[in-house]
Design a protein around this motif. Structure first.
Motif, PDB file in Angstrom:
ATOM      1  N   GLU A 102      77.359 -50.966  70.313  1.00 50.73           N
ATOM      2  CA  GLU A 102      75.951 -51.076  70.990  1.00 50.73           C
ATOM      3  C   GLU A 102      75.349 -49.978  70.456  1.00 50.73           C
ATOM      4  O   GLU A 102      74.213 -50.241  69.673  1.00 50.73           O
ATOM      5  CB  GLU A 102      75.830 -51.388  72.211  1.00 50.73           C
ATOM      6  N   VAL A 103      75.544 -49.032  70.650  1.00 47.58           N
ATOM      7  CA  VAL A 103      75.242 -47.875  70.406  1.00 47.58           C
ATOM      8  C   VAL A 103      75.705 -47.111  68.848  1.00 47.58           C
ATOM      9  O   VAL A 103      74.194 -46.360  68.438  1.00 47.58           O
ATOM     10  CB  VAL A 103      76.556 -45.983  70.922  1.00 47.58           C
ATOM     11  N   PHE A 109      72.136 -48.714  68.264  1.00 42.38           N
ATOM     12  CA  PHE A 109      70.991 -48.206  68.260  1.00 42.38           C
ATOM     13  C   PHE A 109      70.473 -47.095  67.249  1.00 42.38           C
ATOM     14  O   PHE A 109      69.795 -46.724  67.068  1.00 42.38           O
ATOM     15  CB  PHE A 109      70.805 -48.324  69.790  1.00 42.38           C
ATOM     16  N   VAL A 110      71.424 -46.520  67.615  1.00 38.30           N
ATOM     17  CA  VAL A 110      71.333 -44.497  66.247  1.00 38.30           C
ATOM     18  C   VAL A 110      71.238 -45.841  64.876  1.00 38.30           C
ATOM     19  O   VAL A 110      70.088 -44.722  64.272  1.00 38.30           O
ATOM     20  CB  VAL A 110      72.639 -44.101  65.768  1.00 38.30           C
ATOM     21  N   SER A 141      69.424 -48.037  63.582  1.00 43.65           N
ATOM     22  CA  SER A 141      68.099 -48.389  64.429  1.00 43.65           C
ATOM     23  C   SER A 141      66.612 -47.288  64.448  1.00 43.65           C
ATOM     24  O   SER A 141      65.486 -47.754  63.709  1.00 43.65           O
ATOM     25  CB  SER A 141      67.728 -50.054  65.212  1.00 43.65           C
ATOM     26  N   VAL A 142      67.478 -46.225  65.628  1.00 42.18           N
ATOM     27  CA  VAL A 142      66.773 -45.272  64.877  1.00 42.18           C
ATOM     28  C   VAL A 142      66.304 -44.664  63.767  1.00 42.18           C
ATOM     29  O   VAL A 142      65.522 -43.901  63.640  1.00 42.18           O
ATOM     30  CB  VAL A 142      67.109 -44.257  66.538  1.00 42.18           C
TER      31      VAL A 142
END
Length: 99
Positions: free
Chosen positions: A25-26, A29-30, A32-33
């Protein structure tokens, strides 16, 4: 294998699954950023193009402005561009052209 060993093995397996899920998940997220930042930079490059160049790729200056203004800082503005071009394309296919 005793019952205690089996329960311990299951607990360790569950803990690894939770840790793996958290890492995934992390990582997502990274990614996607970073994708949003890369696309924001590309959107700025689109904004630097001349109107005739935008027209060549099926966009207008307004499409780019709307995508930039409607997307948040960490949102992907490119998600708004194809929809705008599709809407304009479907309207022009339905409406007759003026001579």
């Amino acid at each position: 294998m005793s019952t205690t060993e089996r329960m311990t093995a299951r607990a360790l397996s569950a803990a690894r699954t939770t840790e793996t899920r958290l890492v995934a998940e992390v990582t997502a997220f990274v990614k996607s950023v970073l994708r949003a930042l890369r696309n924001r930079k590309a959107m700025n490059a689109l904004n630097d193009l001349e109107d005739y160049q935008l027209q060549d790729i099926g966009l207008t200056r307004r499409d780019v402005d709307v995508a930039v203004n409607r997307s948040g800082l960490m949102d992907d503005p490119f998600k708004l561009l194809p929809r705008q071009a599709r809407l304009r394309g479907s309207r022009s296919a339905v409406l007759p052209r003026r001579s």
